[in-house]
Design an enzyme around this catalytic site. Sequence first.
Site, short mmCIF file in Angstrom:
data_model
loop_
_atom_site.label_atom_id
_atom_site.label_comp_id
_atom_site.label_asym_id
_atom_site.label_seq_id
_atom_site.Cartn_x
_atom_site.Cartn_y
_atom_site.Cartn_z
N VAL A 110 47.76 -2.68 -1.75
CA VAL A 110 47.14 -3.78 -1.00
C VAL A 110 45.88 -4.12 -1.78
O VAL A 110 44.97 -3.31 -1.89
CB VAL A 110 46.81 -3.37 0.44
CG1 VAL A 110 46.16 -4.53 1.19
CG2 VAL A 110 48.05 -2.89 1.17
N HIS A 111 45.85 -5.33 -2.32
CA HIS A 111 44.75 -5.75 -3.20
C HIS A 111 44.11 -7.01 -2.62
O HIS A 111 44.77 -8.01 -2.43
CB HIS A 111 45.31 -6.04 -4.60
CG HIS A 111 44.27 -6.28 -5.63
ND1 HIS A 111 43.61 -7.49 -5.75
CD2 HIS A 111 43.78 -5.48 -6.60
CE1 HIS A 111 42.76 -7.42 -6.75
NE2 HIS A 111 42.84 -6.21 -7.29
N VAL A 112 42.80 -6.95 -2.36
CA VAL A 112 42.10 -8.09 -1.77
C VAL A 112 41.45 -8.92 -2.86
O VAL A 112 40.56 -8.45 -3.56
CB VAL A 112 41.03 -7.63 -0.76
CG1 VAL A 112 40.29 -8.83 -0.20
CG2 VAL A 112 41.68 -6.83 0.36
#
Length: 184
Positions: free
Chosen positions: A103-105
């Site tokens: 999960v990469h913001v």
Amino acid sequence: MGLFDVFKKKDAPSKREESRVAIEAPATIEVQAGAGIVCAPVTGTLIAMSEVPDPVFSSEVLGRGCAVWPASDVVRAPVSGEVTVTMGHAAGIKSDDGIEVLVHVGIDTVNLEGKGFTGYVAAGDRVVAGQPLLAMDRAAIAAAGYKDCVIVAVSNSAAFSSVELAADANAEIQAGAAALRVTR
């Protein structure tokens, strides 16, 4: 060695990690989790991975998946499992059914060096789908000139016969709703 192994450290926790327990995380939400389901980590507009404005993600070098243009600041676990890595703006989770999820913001938000992000978990923690992973300050991300899409990549995509959208692209999706269907 897996994708997340290069980020693992056995050192003492950083000041940031030590302080995470003092931060009150938002409540866990209802989710549509199940075997082979990866949930939306935030409420917003779901897009196909090919639409992510970054060539590394859009070409699926880091795995097949999707992204969400967020309408909220709390990023939640898309699967239940063990947190394998945290990096301020990103987290890796190995699900109970063997799906490795990154999960990469945001795009290039690594350059913020953790500013604008509050972590709620650390490597080794057990999470349930819908549990808060981190919070982002979308205004700070925008002020720094970065895009805030929340990317969900199945880093071990090659181990599965398919990784497909479980909802319509370019449609609104709620955090916790099924976003990806992963088939062995």
